[in-house]
Design a protein around this motif. Structure first.
Motif, PDB file in Angstrom:
ATOM      1  N   GLY A 123      12.159   5.537   7.183  1.00  0.00           N
ATOM      2  CA  GLY A 123      12.774   6.574   8.059  1.00  0.00           C
ATOM      3  C   GLY A 123      11.736   6.987   9.271  1.00  0.00           C
ATOM      4  N   ARG A 124      10.850   6.151   9.642  1.00  0.00           N
ATOM      5  CA  ARG A 124       9.901   6.657  10.700  1.00  0.00           C
ATOM      6  C   ARG A 124      10.659   6.416  11.875  1.00  0.00           C
ATOM      7  N   ARG A 125      10.532   7.207  12.957  1.00  0.00           N
ATOM      8  CA  ARG A 125      11.256   7.283  14.285  1.00  0.00           C
ATOM      9  C   ARG A 125      10.570   6.896  15.328  1.00  0.00           C
ATOM     10  N   ALA A 126       9.011   6.839  15.216  1.00  0.00           N
ATOM     11  CA  ALA A 126       7.992   6.823  16.399  1.00  0.00           C
ATOM     12  C   ALA A 126       6.998   5.584  16.045  1.00  0.00           C
ATOM     13  N   ALA A 127       6.580   4.994  16.919  1.00  0.00           N
ATOM     14  CA  ALA A 127       5.731   3.797  16.851  1.00  0.00           C
ATOM     15  C   ALA A 127       4.209   4.597  16.443  1.00  0.00           C
ATOM     16  N   GLU A 128       3.826   5.515  17.016  1.00  0.00           N
ATOM     17  CA  GLU A 128       2.818   6.329  16.773  1.00  0.00           C
ATOM     18  C   GLU A 128       2.457   6.402  15.197  1.00  0.00           C
ATOM     19  N   GLY A 129       1.469   5.714  14.972  1.00  0.00           N
ATOM     20  CA  GLY A 129       1.148   5.808  13.329  1.00  0.00           C
ATOM     21  C   GLY A 129       1.792   4.777  12.202  1.00  0.00           C
ATOM     22  N   ALA A 130       2.707   4.120  13.115  1.00  0.00           N
ATOM     23  CA  ALA A 130       3.605   3.028  12.375  1.00  0.00           C
ATOM     24  C   ALA A 130       2.833   2.079  11.618  1.00  0.00           C
ATOM     25  N   ALA A 131       3.291   1.489  10.694  1.00  0.00           N
ATOM     26  CA  ALA A 131       2.731   0.177  10.151  1.00  0.00           C
ATOM     27  C   ALA A 131       3.614  -1.004  10.673  1.00  0.00           C
ATOM     28  N   VAL A 132       3.282  -1.727  11.511  1.00  0.00           N
ATOM     29  CA  VAL A 132       4.212  -2.751  11.980  1.00  0.00           C
ATOM     30  C   VAL A 132       3.569  -4.215  11.844  1.00  0.00           C
ATOM     31  N   SER A 133       4.479  -4.997  11.401  1.00  0.00           N
ATOM     32  CA  SER A 133       4.265  -6.422  11.410  1.00  0.00           C
ATOM     33  C   SER A 133       4.722  -7.262  12.711  1.00  0.00           C
ATOM     34  N   VAL A 171       2.483  -3.069  21.968  1.00  0.00           N
ATOM     35  CA  VAL A 171       3.005  -2.644  20.543  1.00  0.00           C
ATOM     36  C   VAL A 171       1.696  -2.508  19.715  1.00  0.00           C
ATOM     37  N   ALA A 172       0.816  -3.321  19.583  1.00  0.00           N
ATOM     38  CA  ALA A 172      -0.645  -3.293  18.620  1.00  0.00           C
ATOM     39  C   ALA A 172      -1.381  -1.750  18.998  1.00  0.00           C
ATOM     40  N   ARG A 173      -1.334  -1.492  20.104  1.00  0.00           N
ATOM     41  CA  ARG A 173      -2.015  -0.372  20.708  1.00  0.00           C
ATOM     42  C   ARG A 173      -1.318   0.794  20.297  1.00  0.00           C
ATOM     43  N   ALA A 174      -0.076   0.918  20.207  1.00  0.00           N
ATOM     44  CA  ALA A 174       0.718   1.991  19.927  1.00  0.00           C
ATOM     45  C   ALA A 174       0.917   2.329  18.458  1.00  0.00           C
ATOM     46  N   ALA A 175       0.980   1.222  17.805  1.00  0.00           N
ATOM     47  CA  ALA A 175       1.149   1.488  16.206  1.00  0.00           C
ATOM     48  C   ALA A 175      -0.063   1.669  15.442  1.00  0.00           C
ATOM     49  N   GLY A 176      -0.043   2.250  14.346  1.00  0.00           N
ATOM     50  CA  GLY A 176      -1.117   2.708  13.298  1.00  0.00           C
ATOM     51  C   GLY A 176      -1.622   1.569  12.818  1.00  0.00           C
ATOM     52  N   ARG A 177      -0.956   0.685  12.461  1.00  0.00           N
ATOM     53  CA  ARG A 177      -1.311  -0.466  11.729  1.00  0.00           C
ATOM     54  C   ARG A 177      -0.655  -1.799  11.991  1.00  0.00           C
ATOM     55  N   ILE A 178      -1.512  -2.729  12.076  1.00  0.00           N
ATOM     56  CA  ILE A 178      -0.809  -4.291  12.562  1.00  0.00           C
ATOM     57  C   ILE A 178      -0.930  -5.295  11.427  1.00  0.00           C
ATOM     58  N   ARG A 179       0.030  -5.986  10.903  1.00  0.00           N
ATOM     59  CA  ARG A 179      -0.087  -7.160  10.254  1.00  0.00           C
ATOM     60  C   ARG A 179       0.532  -8.278  10.945  1.00  0.00           C
ATOM     61  N   VAL A 180      -0.002  -9.478  10.585  1.00  0.00           N
ATOM     62  CA  VAL A 180       0.596 -10.924  11.046  1.00  0.00           C
ATOM     63  C   VAL A 180       0.782 -11.685   9.532  1.00  0.00           C
ATOM     64  N   LEU A 181       1.930 -11.669   9.056  1.00  0.00           N
ATOM     65  CA  LEU A 181       2.021 -12.417   7.849  1.00  0.00           C
ATOM     66  C   LEU A 181       2.478 -13.925   8.003  1.00  0.00           C
ATOM     67  N   GLY A 182       3.187 -14.122   9.131  1.00  0.00           N
ATOM     68  CA  GLY A 182       3.521 -15.549   9.244  1.00  0.00           C
ATOM     69  C   GLY A 182       4.784 -15.711   8.578  1.00  0.00           C
ATOM     70  N   CYS A 183       5.819 -14.664   8.029  1.00  0.00           N
ATOM     71  CA  CYS A 183       6.835 -15.034   7.348  1.00  0.00           C
ATOM     72  C   CYS A 183       7.933 -13.919   7.565  1.00  0.00           C
ATOM     73  N   SER A 184       8.756 -14.071   8.764  1.00  0.00           N
ATOM     74  CA  SER A 184       9.544 -13.047   8.961  1.00  0.00           C
ATOM     75  C   SER A 184      10.601 -12.786   8.074  1.00  0.00           C
ATOM     76  N   THR A 185      11.013 -13.647   7.309  1.00  0.00           N
ATOM     77  CA  THR A 185      12.108 -13.078   6.176  1.00  0.00           C
ATOM     78  C   THR A 185      11.690 -11.931   5.098  1.00  0.00           C
ATOM     79  N   MET A 186      10.025 -12.350   4.923  1.00  0.00           N
ATOM     80  CA  MET A 186       9.464 -11.325   4.071  1.00  0.00           C
ATOM     81  C   MET A 186       9.200  -9.977   4.878  1.00  0.00           C
ATOM     82  N   ASP A 187       8.777 -10.057   6.184  1.00  0.00           N
ATOM     83  CA  ASP A 187       8.522  -8.951   6.944  1.00  0.00           C
ATOM     84  C   ASP A 187       9.962  -7.852   7.118  1.00  0.00           C
TER      85      ASP A 187
END
Length: 264
Positions: A145-155, A170-186
C-alpha cells in the motif's frame, strides 16, 4: 506452497507446467555441473542466448502444456501453435544465471491468455517450490500500500550505461534497494507486500515473459504494472519487443517511479 487467492486452485495448465519445470530443474542440477548448465546452446526466439538449463526446463514445460492442448509462447522456442484459444506464456527459468551457478533465486513463471487477454498466472520459486498464483479480477494477496518512493523497499534490474542516471535517481529516492536478478520473483514480492516496487529503470530490458505473470498477480493484489515509457503491455508474438516494466504497490508509487525514471 503459497496459496494464490486462498480459495481457488491454480489454473490446471499452469499447475502442470510448474510441476514439469520443477522436475526438470531438479533433474538438471543433479545431472550437470554449473559450467554445463550455463553453456550457450542456442539463440532463443527472443534474440538472446539460451543456456543449457533454459532449454532442459523449457522442453519439459512445453511437453506438459501442449499435451493439454494449449498453445505456448516461450523465449527459446517461440510460438508453438496447437490451434487453441488458450495460450500459455512461459518463462521456464527466470534468473537463469542464478540457477546455473547455484544461487537459489530463480523461478518458473507462466500466464494464461484466452483470446489474447491474460486471465491466470502462476510463479514458482524453483529452489523451494513456493508458488504464487492468481486469477484476473479475483482479489489475491495484498501489496504494502505504499504511495511514495521515500523510504520504499525497491528492487531494480541491474543498471546499464544507457540508464545509469535514471537508475541512480530511483536508488537515491528509495529507502532500500535490492538487485535479485529474477523479475518474476520481484513481481511476486510486490504482490505479497514484501517489497514496495520493482522496476527496470528505463533500459528496455523486459520481455513479454518477464512481465506476463505480473499482469495478473499484481492487479489482483491491488497493485499496478505499467511501462515506464507509457507503452501498453499486451500479448504479442513478436518476442523482440521490450518494455521497462514498473511494478508497484499503488498507482501513486508507480507514477512517482516513472517520473524519476523519465526525469530530464
Amino acid at each position: 506452497m503459497s496459496a494464490g487467492d486462498r480459495g481457488n486452485p491454480p489454473h490446471p495448465v499452469l499447475a502442470a507446467a510448474a510441476d514439469a519445470a520443477l522436475g526438470a530443474y531438479r533433474d538438471a542440477i543433479r545431472r550437470h555441473t554449473p559450467a554445463q548448465l550455463a553453456e550457450h546452446v542456442l539463440d532463443g526466439a527472443d534474440g538472446t542466448p539460451s543456456m543449457h538449463i533454459d532449454v532442459l526446463v523449457e522442453d519439459a514445460v512445453i511437453d506438459a502444456v501442449t499435451a493439454l492442448g494449449a498453445n505456448v509462447l516461450s523465449e527459446e522456442r517461440g510460438w508453438v501453435d496447437r490451434s487453441s484459444a488458450l495460450t500459455v506464456v512461459i518463462d521456464p527459468v527466470d534468473g537463469t544465471a542464478n540457477a546455473a551457478s547455484g544461487v537459489p533465486v530463480s523461478c518458473f513463471s507462466g500466464a494464461v491468455a484466452v483470446d489474447g487477454v491474460f486471465t491466470h498466472a502462476l510463479t514458482s520459486w524453483l529452489h523451494t517450490d513456493d508458488r504464487w498464483w492468481a486469477q484476473a479480477g479475483v482479489p489475491s494477496y495484498r501489496t504494502s500500500g505504499r504511495r511514495a518512493a521515500e523510504g520504499a523497499a525497491v528492487s531494480l534490474l541491474r543498471p546499464h550505461d544507457r540508464n545509469w542516471e535514471a537508475w541512480s535517481r530511483v536508488a537515491r529516492a528509495a529507502g532500500r534497494i535490492r538487485v535479485l536478478g529474477c523479475s518474476t520473483m520481484d513481481a511476486a514480492l510486490v504482490a505479497t507486500g514484501a517489497i514496495d516496487a520493482f522496476a527496470d529503470a528505463g533500459s528496455d530490458t523486459h520481455r513479454l515473459m518477464d512481465l506476463a505473470a505480473a499482469a495478473v498477480l499484481v492487479p489482483a493484489a491491488g497493485g499496478v504494472l505499467v511501462d515506464a515509457h507509457g507503452r501498453p503491455f499486451e500479448l504479442d508474438l513478436d518476442l523482440t519487443r521490450r518494455w521497462s516494466g514498473v511494478v508497484a504497490a499503488t498507482p501513486e508509487l508507480a507514477d512517482e517511479m516513472c517520473a524519476l525514471i523519465n526525469l530530464a
